[in-house]
Design a protein around this motif. Structure first.
Motif, PDB file in Angstrom:
ATOM      1  N   TYR B 111       0.845  -1.191   0.000  1.00 15.74           N
ATOM      2  CA  TYR B 111       0.000   0.000   0.000  1.00 15.74           C
ATOM      3  C   TYR B 111       0.881   1.242   0.000  1.00 15.74           C
ATOM      4  O   TYR B 111       1.834   1.336   0.759  1.00 15.74           O
ATOM      5  N   ILE B 112       0.543   2.176  -0.843  1.00 12.66           N
ATOM      6  CA  ILE B 112       1.284   3.433  -0.876  1.00 12.66           C
ATOM      7  C   ILE B 112       0.278   4.567  -1.089  1.00 12.66           C
ATOM      8  O   ILE B 112      -0.561   4.490  -1.976  1.00 12.66           O
ATOM      9  N   PRO B 113       0.350   5.603  -0.249  1.00 19.85           N
ATOM     10  CA  PRO B 113      -0.593   6.717  -0.422  1.00 19.85           C
ATOM     11  C   PRO B 113      -0.151   7.608  -1.586  1.00 19.85           C
ATOM     12  O   PRO B 113       0.242   8.771  -1.380  1.00 19.85           O
ATOM     13  N   ALA B 114      -0.192   7.081  -2.786  1.00 17.80           N
ATOM     14  CA  ALA B 114       0.393   7.753  -3.948  1.00 17.80           C
ATOM     15  C   ALA B 114      -0.246   9.120  -4.190  1.00 17.80           C
ATOM     16  O   ALA B 114       0.461  10.111  -4.422  1.00 17.80           O
ATOM     17  N   THR B 115      -1.571   9.178  -4.120  1.00 11.72           N
ATOM     18  CA  THR B 115      -2.255  10.451  -4.374  1.00 11.72           C
ATOM     19  C   THR B 115      -1.885  11.474  -3.306  1.00 11.72           C
ATOM     20  O   THR B 115      -1.602  12.641  -3.600  1.00 11.72           O
ATOM     21  N   GLY B 116      -1.838  11.029  -2.031  1.00 12.86           N
ATOM     22  CA  GLY B 116      -1.462  11.911  -0.930  1.00 12.86           C
ATOM     23  C   GLY B 116      -0.036  12.426  -1.094  1.00 12.86           C
ATOM     24  O   GLY B 116       0.233  13.621  -0.965  1.00 12.86           O
ATOM     25  N   ALA B 118       1.653  12.680  -3.796  1.00 13.05           N
ATOM     26  CA  ALA B 118       1.701  13.584  -4.954  1.00 13.05           C
ATOM     27  C   ALA B 118       1.257  14.983  -4.521  1.00 13.05           C
ATOM     28  O   ALA B 118       1.950  15.981  -4.780  1.00 13.05           O
ATOM     29  N   ASN B 119       0.138  15.047  -3.817  1.00 10.40           N
ATOM     30  CA  ASN B 119      -0.390  16.356  -3.394  1.00 10.40           C
ATOM     31  C   ASN B 119       0.564  17.082  -2.439  1.00 10.40           C
ATOM     32  O   ASN B 119       0.785  18.275  -2.557  1.00 10.40           O
ATOM     33  N   GLU B 120       1.156  16.331  -1.504  1.00 12.62           N
ATOM     34  CA  GLU B 120       2.075  16.942  -0.517  1.00 12.62           C
ATOM     35  C   GLU B 120       3.336  17.506  -1.175  1.00 12.62           C
ATOM     36  O   GLU B 120       3.944  18.440  -0.668  1.00 12.62           O
ATOM     37  N   ASN B 121       3.723  16.919  -2.292  1.00  5.37           N
ATOM     38  CA  ASN B 121       4.973  17.319  -2.934  1.00  5.37           C
ATOM     39  C   ASN B 121       4.796  18.207  -4.166  1.00  5.37           C
ATOM     40  O   ASN B 121       5.715  18.332  -4.972  1.00  5.37           O
ATOM     41  N   GLY B 122       3.605  18.787  -4.273  1.00  9.93           N
ATOM     42  CA  GLY B 122       3.350  19.653  -5.432  1.00  9.93           C
ATOM     43  C   GLY B 122       3.346  18.878  -6.740  1.00  9.93           C
ATOM     44  O   GLY B 122       3.736  19.394  -7.786  1.00  9.93           O
ATOM     45  N   LEU B 123       2.933  17.629  -6.667  1.00  9.57           N
ATOM     46  CA  LEU B 123       2.966  16.771  -7.849  1.00  9.57           C
ATOM     47  C   LEU B 123       1.578  16.221  -8.177  1.00  9.57           C
ATOM     48  O   LEU B 123       1.429  15.088  -8.622  1.00  9.57           O
ATOM     49  N   MET B 131       3.443   5.708  -8.063  1.00  5.49           N
ATOM     50  CA  MET B 131       3.097   4.288  -7.973  1.00  5.49           C
ATOM     51  C   MET B 131       4.062   3.440  -8.802  1.00  5.49           C
ATOM     52  O   MET B 131       4.541   2.396  -8.346  1.00  5.49           O
ATOM     53  N   LEU B 132       4.360   3.901 -10.015  1.00  5.38           N
ATOM     54  CA  LEU B 132       5.263   3.138 -10.888  1.00  5.38           C
ATOM     55  C   LEU B 132       6.652   2.995 -10.257  1.00  5.38           C
ATOM     56  O   LEU B 132       7.270   1.924 -10.339  1.00  5.38           O
ATOM     57  N   GLY B 133       7.126   4.063  -9.613  1.00 10.52           N
ATOM     58  CA  GLY B 133       8.419   4.004  -8.931  1.00 10.52           C
ATOM     59  C   GLY B 133       8.413   2.937  -7.844  1.00 10.52           C
ATOM     60  O   GLY B 133       9.353   2.142  -7.713  1.00 10.52           O
ATOM     61  N   TYR B 134       7.296   2.899  -7.110  1.00  9.06           N
ATOM     62  CA  TYR B 134       7.163   1.933  -6.015  1.00  9.06           C
ATOM     63  C   TYR B 134       7.095   0.504  -6.570  1.00  9.06           C
ATOM     64  O   TYR B 134       7.761  -0.407  -6.065  1.00  9.06           O
ATOM     65  N   ASN B 166       8.269  14.405 -13.327  1.00  7.11           N
ATOM     66  CA  ASN B 166       8.216  12.952 -13.473  1.00  7.11           C
ATOM     67  C   ASN B 166       9.361  12.289 -12.717  1.00  7.11           C
ATOM     68  O   ASN B 166       9.165  11.286 -12.026  1.00  7.11           O
ATOM     69  N   LYS B 167      10.549  12.862 -12.856  1.00 11.25           N
ATOM     70  CA  LYS B 167      11.722  12.313 -12.166  1.00 11.25           C
ATOM     71  C   LYS B 167      11.504  12.312 -10.661  1.00 11.25           C
ATOM     72  O   LYS B 167      11.767  11.319  -9.981  1.00 11.25           O
ATOM     73  N   LYS B 168      11.020  13.455 -10.163  1.00 12.40           N
ATOM     74  CA  LYS B 168      10.811  13.611  -8.719  1.00 12.40           C
ATOM     75  C   LYS B 168       9.779  12.583  -8.234  1.00 12.40           C
ATOM     76  O   LYS B 168       9.966  11.930  -7.209  1.00 12.40           O
ATOM     77  N   ALA B 169       8.687  12.448  -9.014  1.00 14.10           N
ATOM     78  CA  ALA B 169       7.611  11.515  -8.633  1.00 14.10           C
ATOM     79  C   ALA B 169       8.135  10.075  -8.621  1.00 14.10           C
ATOM     80  O   ALA B 169       7.865   9.311  -7.687  1.00 14.10           O
TER      81      ALA B 169
END
Lengths: 355, 178
Positions: B111-116, B118-123, B131-134, B166-169
């Motif tokens: 489980y990964i809070p991907a949407t959360g 993203a929002n916290e990091n300006g992404l 998610m893909l990175g994970y 994209n890199k950061k995400a």
């Protein structure tokens, strides 16, 4: 090695057509093949070609008739209900001995049916895609790569024999993406067409493209002449793939997307000790009759797997003159059988559950 | 080896993009790949899913009905496909949008809070890349470098600003520890 690109089947056909010298595309949108028109609309103007969205499928096929009469490489594409609308024009094209590519990315039917993959237009494509004594060459790809390579072949065969060629695909092949390599696809020079009704500056007698012959003697003669050409095609242009048939006791006959599911099922059944193989027709007309007859000498039974209620199964029975039992398995209406379903069917037959 | 991956979520969450990137990376790594997106009635209802297969062998059916890997981006997709994962398979769920936890003992769930994240990091909008990175870090299905290289390649110059995001995400996802 040339760089492979990840493409949808529909896009691969469009690109292969352009590489094969097709500069005229006429179509009308319908799921699941609209990407072809989309791709053509983007690419054709860049290569000096024409992509035209007609007011209907009927208009599109008659534009194909006109362009083919003038001797250019031309194609149209549609999906099942749209192909039915094109039937009259297809018969005229056959009657005029014109080469062209007609693509059917099949969806479930009858009627408007659905939009998911099907193979329920087999009868239509191979028996009567129009009125009258006529055939189309019908090619059936099983991968995105083959969709590209058979597009090139379709144009070549069409020009060689002056015959319309249909590519019979389905929604899954049209929509799926796979790596494709265009190396070797396409041609540098197009064949001469001295019969074409194109401009000639008054330097020769004008050519006539026509399918109307009021005198029955004359019409019979043209039909018989055409059938002599069909015979040459049947002798020379049959294409098929055999997979693990050498020692096969059960021979599956399947084409297109379904043949891929069968390949995996064959591997599964072989692991359980069943000698099963497959003949995959690549041309549906001409049909690989001789190859099936040969396999009927050694195999004990046949199984056709199709995305319909059982259509090609008739051709298998005819080809082997009912010398061995032929059973059928399929799903229809846009459903695809799972590998497990096909494996179970093979296992049932292997245990003596045929017929 | 053949790995069937099913990715599912709302239209707009980047389901199709994710699938295509995975398939492309597999292709560049010399694997057999196929990608089939849903184009049926479900697409018209707002949900989106796609089948990706990466294999060492010729690929049979391109349709993934019983995935080895399920990547679920919303609760509807989780409900629909969690039970379909093969025994021994892997579930990835965006826990910002999926509050449930799988009760299956024959699969491994991540489980990964991907949407959360993203929002916290300006992404915002890059949850799929996180998610893909994970997924990459957990499964090792393909290399980080190949993936990043080709993802960057597929971004047109006019959208160069997206490269850094994209890199950061991808990095956030890759380095995420549950």
């Amino acid at each position: 090695m040339a760089k492979k690109v990840l493409m949808k089947g529909n896009e691969a056909i469009a690109e292969a057509a352009i590489k094969s010298g097709c500069r005229h595309y006429f179509g009308y949108p319908i799921t699941p093949q609209t990407e072809i028109a989309e791709y053509m609309a983007k690419r054709m103007p860049k290569v000096g070609g024409l992509c035209l969205q007609a007011e209907s499928e009927i208009a599109a096929i008659n534009m194909v008739l006109g362009a083919a009469s003038a001797g250019v490489r031309v194609m149209t594409s549609s999906s099942s209900p749209g192909i039915s609308l094109k039937s009259e024009g297809i018969s005229y094209i056959a009657g005029c001995d014109l080469p062209c590519l007609i693509l059917n990315v099949q969806r479930g039917g009858p009627g408007l049916g659905g939009i998911q993959p099907a193979q329920s237009d087999y009868y239509q494509a191979t028996k009567a895609n129009g009125h009258g004594d006529m055939h189309l060459i019908v090619v059936a790809p099983a991968s995105v790569q083959e969709m590209a390579s058979l597009t090139g072949l379709a144009f070549d065969l069409g020009d060689k024999y002056r015959i319309p060629v249909m590519m019979l695909a389905d929604g899954a092949l049209g929509q799926m993406m796979e790596p494709v390599d265009f190396e070797g696809i396409g041609c540098e020079t197009l064949p001469e067409k001295p019969w074409a009704a194109c401009g000639h500056g008054g330097k020769r007698k004008h050519n006539v493209i026509n399918s109307l012959f009021i005198q029955p003697e004359e019409l019979e003669r043209t039909v018989i002449e055409r059938f002599e050409r069909y015979k040459v095609i049947e002798e020379n242009e049959v294409r098929y793939e055999e997979y693990m048939t050498e020692d096969a006791d059960i021979v599956i006959v399947s084409y297109g997307i379904t043949s891929r599911i069968c390949k995996t099922a064959i591997a599964n059944a072989r692991k359980q000790g069943v000698k099963v193989g497959m003949l995959r027709p690549i041309t549906l007309w001409p049909y690989p009759k001789a190859a099936l007859r040969r396999l009927a000498e050694t195999a004990s039974q046949f199984l056709t797997v199709e995305l319909n209620m059982g259509q090609m199964v008739d051709d298998v029975k005819l080809a082997i003159e009912c010398k061995k039992p032929v059973s059928f398995f399929g799903r229809t209406g846009g459903m695809m059988p799972s590998t497990d379903e096909v494996t179970a069917e093979i296992m049932k037959l292997a245990k003596g559950g045929n017929n | 080896m053949t790995t069937g991956i099913l990715i599912a979520g709302f239209g707009g969450q980047g389901v199709q993009f994710s699938g295509k990137q995975i398939a492309k990376t597999g292709m560049y790594e010399g694997k057999q790949v196929s990608f089939l997106s849903s184009y049926g009635p479900e697409m018209r209802g707002g949900t989106s899913n796609c089948s990706v297969i990466i294999s060492d062998e010729e690929i049979g059916s391109p349709l993934v009905t019983t995935p080895d890997v399920l990547i679920a981006f919303n609760i509807a997709s989780y409900d629909k496909f969690e039970s379909k994962i093969k025994a021994g398979g892997i579930l990835f769920a965006d826990s910002t949008l999926i509050a449930k936890k799988s009760e299956r003992e024959d699969i491994t769930a991540y489980y990964i809070p991907a949407t959360g994240l993203a929002n916290e990091n300006g992404l915002t909008g890059f949850a799929n890349v996180i998610m893909l990175g994970y997924v990459m870090a957990v499964t090792g299905l393909f290399s980080y470098e190949t993936f990043l290289g080709h993802m960057v390649e597929s971004i047109p110059e006019s959208k160069a600003a997206l490269i850094e995001k994209n890199k950061k995400a991808l990095e956030i996802g890759f380095n995420y520890k549950a």
